[in-house]
Each structure stands twice: as C-alpha cells, then as structure tokens.
Write a protein that holds these residues in place. Structure first.
Motif, mmCIF file in Angstrom:
data_model
loop_
_atom_site.group_PDB
_atom_site.id
_atom_site.type_symbol
_atom_site.label_atom_id
_atom_site.label_comp_id
_atom_site.label_asym_id
_atom_site.label_seq_id
_atom_site.Cartn_x
_atom_site.Cartn_y
_atom_site.Cartn_z
ATOM 1 N N GLU A 39 5.578 -7.847 -16.839
ATOM 2 C CA GLU A 39 5.520 -9.311 -16.268
ATOM 3 C C GLU A 39 4.397 -9.761 -15.559
ATOM 4 O OE1 GLU A 39 8.024 -7.161 -13.366
ATOM 5 O OE2 GLU A 39 7.363 -6.740 -15.215
ATOM 6 N N ALA A 40 3.724 -8.561 -15.052
ATOM 7 C CA ALA A 40 2.540 -8.589 -14.195
ATOM 8 C C ALA A 40 1.555 -9.190 -15.097
ATOM 9 C CB ALA A 40 2.136 -7.467 -13.531
ATOM 10 N N PRO A 41 0.592 -10.012 -14.390
ATOM 11 C CA PRO A 41 -0.544 -10.382 -15.039
ATOM 12 C C PRO A 41 -1.483 -9.421 -15.260
ATOM 13 C CG PRO A 41 -0.688 -11.288 -12.854
ATOM 14 C CD PRO A 41 0.721 -10.661 -13.025
ATOM 15 N N GLU A 42 -2.605 -9.615 -16.302
ATOM 16 C CA GLU A 42 -3.376 -8.665 -16.338
ATOM 17 C C GLU A 42 -4.384 -8.092 -15.446
ATOM 18 O OE1 GLU A 42 -5.406 -5.672 -18.549
ATOM 19 O OE2 GLU A 42 -3.455 -6.816 -19.078
ATOM 20 N N PRO A 43 -4.872 -9.210 -14.621
ATOM 21 C CA PRO A 43 -5.757 -8.946 -13.352
ATOM 22 C C PRO A 43 -4.960 -7.741 -12.425
ATOM 23 C CG PRO A 43 -5.825 -11.192 -13.788
ATOM 24 C CD PRO A 43 -4.575 -10.722 -14.729
ATOM 25 N N LEU A 44 -3.532 -8.132 -12.165
ATOM 26 C CA LEU A 44 -3.038 -7.171 -11.354
ATOM 27 C C LEU A 44 -2.771 -5.597 -11.879
ATOM 28 C CD1 LEU A 44 -1.462 -7.170 -8.363
ATOM 29 C CD2 LEU A 44 0.775 -7.387 -9.745
ATOM 30 N N LEU A 45 -2.523 -5.874 -13.147
ATOM 31 C CA LEU A 45 -2.403 -4.644 -13.966
ATOM 32 C C LEU A 45 -3.750 -3.826 -13.905
ATOM 33 C CD1 LEU A 45 -0.369 -5.454 -17.052
ATOM 34 C CD2 LEU A 45 0.488 -3.917 -15.220
ATOM 35 N N GLU A 46 -4.830 -4.420 -14.004
ATOM 36 C CA GLU A 46 -5.978 -3.949 -14.111
ATOM 37 C C GLU A 46 -6.259 -3.174 -12.567
ATOM 38 O OE1 GLU A 46 -8.850 -6.639 -15.196
ATOM 39 O OE2 GLU A 46 -8.324 -6.466 -17.202
ATOM 40 N N ARG A 47 -5.841 -3.956 -11.528
ATOM 41 C CA ARG A 47 -6.164 -3.441 -10.077
ATOM 42 C C ARG A 47 -5.316 -2.245 -9.840
ATOM 43 N NH1 ARG A 47 -8.558 -1.406 -7.362
ATOM 44 N NH2 ARG A 47 -7.767 -1.047 -5.280
ATOM 45 N N MET A 48 -4.221 -2.221 -10.363
ATOM 46 C CA MET A 48 -3.030 -1.089 -10.229
ATOM 47 C C MET A 48 -3.969 0.190 -11.045
ATOM 48 S SD MET A 48 0.630 -2.760 -11.061
ATOM 49 C CE MET A 48 1.368 -1.584 -10.713
ATOM 50 N N ILE A 49 -4.410 0.211 -12.104
ATOM 51 C CA ILE A 49 -4.884 1.245 -12.964
ATOM 52 C C ILE A 49 -5.932 1.507 -12.177
ATOM 53 C CG2 ILE A 49 -6.181 1.758 -14.987
ATOM 54 C CD1 ILE A 49 -4.235 -0.263 -16.469
ATOM 55 N N ALA A 50 -6.812 0.596 -11.504
ATOM 56 C CA ALA A 50 -7.961 1.079 -10.741
ATOM 57 C C ALA A 50 -7.741 1.977 -9.445
ATOM 58 C CB ALA A 50 -8.761 -0.154 -10.550
ATOM 59 N N PHE A 51 -6.657 1.286 -8.996
ATOM 60 C CA PHE A 51 -5.911 1.944 -7.682
ATOM 61 C C PHE A 51 -5.581 3.365 -8.129
ATOM 62 C CE2 PHE A 51 -2.443 3.672 -5.060
ATOM 63 C CZ PHE A 51 -2.791 3.169 -3.780
ATOM 64 N N ILE A 52 -4.815 3.632 -9.309
ATOM 65 C CA ILE A 52 -4.403 4.846 -9.845
ATOM 66 C C ILE A 52 -5.659 5.917 -9.658
ATOM 67 C CG2 ILE A 52 -3.658 6.354 -11.690
ATOM 68 C CD1 ILE A 52 -1.654 3.928 -12.004
ATOM 69 N N ALA A 53 -6.849 5.352 -10.389
ATOM 70 C CA ALA A 53 -7.893 6.230 -10.543
ATOM 71 C C ALA A 53 -8.548 6.762 -9.460
ATOM 72 C CB ALA A 53 -8.829 5.534 -11.617
ATOM 73 N N ARG A 54 -8.474 5.939 -8.139
ATOM 74 C CA ARG A 54 -9.210 6.241 -7.083
ATOM 75 C C ARG A 54 -8.241 6.668 -5.897
ATOM 76 N NH1 ARG A 54 -14.072 5.693 -4.624
ATOM 77 N NH2 ARG A 54 -14.067 5.036 -2.609
ATOM 78 N N TRP A 55 -7.106 6.281 -5.748
ATOM 79 C CA TRP A 55 -6.374 6.654 -4.650
ATOM 80 C C TRP A 55 -5.014 7.430 -4.769
ATOM 81 C CZ3 TRP A 55 -8.764 5.982 0.023
ATOM 82 C CH2 TRP A 55 -9.387 5.051 0.253
ATOM 83 N N ASP A 56 -4.156 7.211 -6.132
ATOM 84 C CA ASP A 56 -2.965 7.489 -6.439
ATOM 85 C C ASP A 56 -2.887 9.210 -5.940
ATOM 86 O OD1 ASP A 56 -0.342 6.629 -6.864
ATOM 87 O OD2 ASP A 56 -0.652 7.703 -8.840
ATOM 88 N N GLY A 57 -1.682 9.637 -5.176
ATOM 89 C CA GLY A 57 -1.343 10.903 -4.734
ATOM 90 C C GLY A 57 -1.985 11.509 -3.531
ATOM 91 N N LEU A 58 -2.900 10.342 -2.774
ATOM 92 C CA LEU A 58 -3.659 10.936 -1.664
ATOM 93 C C LEU A 58 -2.483 10.773 -0.542
ATOM 94 C CD1 LEU A 58 -6.451 11.575 -0.373
ATOM 95 C CD2 LEU A 58 -6.337 9.179 0.453
ATOM 96 N N ASP A 59 -2.465 12.105 0.223
ATOM 97 C CA ASP A 59 -1.545 12.353 1.091
ATOM 98 C C ASP A 59 -2.270 12.151 2.545
ATOM 99 O OD1 ASP A 59 0.682 12.850 -0.365
ATOM 100 O OD2 ASP A 59 0.127 15.037 -0.625
ATOM 101 N N LEU A 60 -1.751 11.378 3.446
ATOM 102 C CA LEU A 60 -2.587 11.252 4.913
ATOM 103 C C LEU A 60 -1.813 11.969 5.720
ATOM 104 C CD1 LEU A 60 -2.696 7.387 4.375
ATOM 105 C CD2 LEU A 60 -4.469 9.120 4.052
ATOM 106 N N PRO A 61 -2.456 12.354 7.032
ATOM 107 C CA PRO A 61 -1.833 13.030 8.108
ATOM 108 C C PRO A 61 -1.277 11.949 8.935
ATOM 109 C CG PRO A 61 -4.314 12.993 8.263
ATOM 110 C CD PRO A 61 -4.111 12.250 7.027
ATOM 111 N N ALA A 62 -0.436 12.172 9.712
ATOM 112 C CA ALA A 62 0.442 11.261 10.620
ATOM 113 C C ALA A 62 -0.734 10.877 11.670
ATOM 114 C CB ALA A 62 1.357 12.004 11.479
ATOM 115 N N LEU A 63 -0.405 9.484 12.052
ATOM 116 C CA LEU A 63 -1.065 9.021 13.232
ATOM 117 C C LEU A 63 -1.019 9.912 14.153
ATOM 118 C CD1 LEU A 63 -0.821 5.150 12.449
ATOM 119 C CD2 LEU A 63 -2.936 6.454 12.354
ATOM 120 N N PRO A 64 -1.899 9.851 15.373
ATOM 121 C CA PRO A 64 -1.597 10.526 16.491
ATOM 122 C C PRO A 64 -0.503 9.790 17.210
ATOM 123 C CG PRO A 64 -3.976 9.760 16.527
ATOM 124 C CD PRO A 64 -3.247 9.303 15.219
ATOM 125 N N SER A 65 0.174 11.007 17.793
ATOM 126 C CA SER A 65 1.706 10.514 18.201
ATOM 127 C C SER A 65 1.920 9.716 19.463
ATOM 128 C CB SER A 65 2.623 11.887 18.646
ATOM 129 O OG SER A 65 1.846 12.399 19.759
#
Length: 200
Positions: A39-65
């Motif tokens: 149901e998502a438009p093509e521009p959003l799907l393209e953005r999601m695919i680009a996000f996967i290629a660059r960021w997906d799976g990245l784990d971040l440390p917690a912010l300072p307490s």
C-alpha cells in the motif's frame, strides 16, 4: 552498510560509529518490503530500501545515564508503514530502548522524527539525528559538563551570550531538538567562532 561506508558523517560521528556501534542480524530484504508494504507509495518504498542498505541492523549504545534513559536501541526496519493526515507516508526505522507511548518514523523527505497522534520531524535526516546522538556521547569526554533545569537554563544562556557574543553553528546537529530551548538566544549547538574543537 554504514560501518562499511560512513561517508556523509562528521569525523566525530565516524569515530563514534567505529568505537561504540555494532551490527546484528540480517537485514530485511527489499522483496519482503515490497510484498508486505504494497500500500505504500514507491517513493517511500525506495526510501525504506535505501535505509536498509545504509542503516538496518545497527545497534547503538545507551545514552549516558545522566542524560536520558530512553532513546533508540538500534535501527531494525520492520514492514510497518502508515499514512497520517497532513504528514503523508511514514515508516518505522527503529525500536525504542524502553516502552514509550510514541514511535519513531521517517517520511518520504527522509526526515527522522517522532510519531504519536501527530508527526514531529525532529531532524532533517537520519544522518543529522545520528550526529546529535554522537555529540551527546562526545560530551561525556569533556572535562566539565554542567546540567541546568528550570530558571537556571535561562540564566546560563544569558551569561553565555554576554561572554561569548560571536557564535557559529555546529552544522551537523541541525534538528529542532538540538535547539529547543533557544528562544531569543542562540542554540546550545553553537560554539565560539574560531574556538573549540567541534570534531572531538
């Protein structure tokens, strides 16, 4: 993946990425997204695919307490999209570190922000949000960081403005949450012109 190609990030953010972030789990495939987000438009799907290629799976440390207990735990895209009146289409790029009433989102313009009843784009891009996250961690290495609340915030801003009148922005930290308290004063993301190391 961002660990392989950190271009577009400041030296500070690249150092933070190398020293404090890890990658876990396989990425969601483009085929899976197209199948489950039809149901998502093509521009959003393209953005999601680009996000996967660059960021997906990245784990971040917690912010300072002493800064904040919540925030993003890592980027793990799910096949969740939604359309909000006045905001358009959004997808969910990450999970929260603690249970909160709001969610995170990225819109078709690549803006990163918060989703509740409304859409609040807090940063112009994921990179800009990541720069702010890295900057928060960098402050923990400074010799002195003071925390103010209430009226003391305004007093500290007034005192800084009187002593340091010629300020320039740290361009990477450009989200509205980086300067929420600025009012008629200059944002906290500013440093003296010609002084200070913004890459630390």
């Amino acid at each position: 993946m961002i660990l392989d190609d950190s271009s577009g990030l400041s030296p500070r953010a690249q150092q933070f990425l190398r020293q404090h972030c890890t990658v876990s789990g396989p990425s969601t495939s483009a085929e899976y997204l197209r199948e489950h987000c039809a149901e998502a438009p093509e521009p959003l799907l393209e953005r999601m695919i680009a996000f996967i290629a660059r960021w997906d799976g990245l784990d971040l440390p917690a912010l300072p307490s002493d800064f904040y207990d919540g925030g993003v735990s890592g980027f793990s895209i799910d096949a969740r999209v939604q359309h909000l009146d006045g905001a358009g289409w959004l997808f969910d790029p990450c999970s929260a570190r603690v249970s909160v009433a709001y969610g995170y989102g990225i819109d078709e313009q690549d803006r990163f922000g918060l989703v509740y009843d409304d859409w609040v784009p807090t940063h112009p891009s994921v990179e800009a949000w990541f720069e702010s996250y890295a900057l928060i961690h960098a402050t923990q290495q400074m010799r002195r960081v003071a925390t103010f609340t209430g009226r003391r915030v305004l007093e500290a801003v007034e005192a800084t403005a009187e002593v340091v009148s010629n300020l320039v922005p740290i361009p990477e930290a450009s989200g509205i949450t980086d300067s929420w308290w600025q009012g008629r004063w200059r944002p906290a993301r500013y440093l003296p012109r010609g002084g200070g190391d913004v890459s630390a």
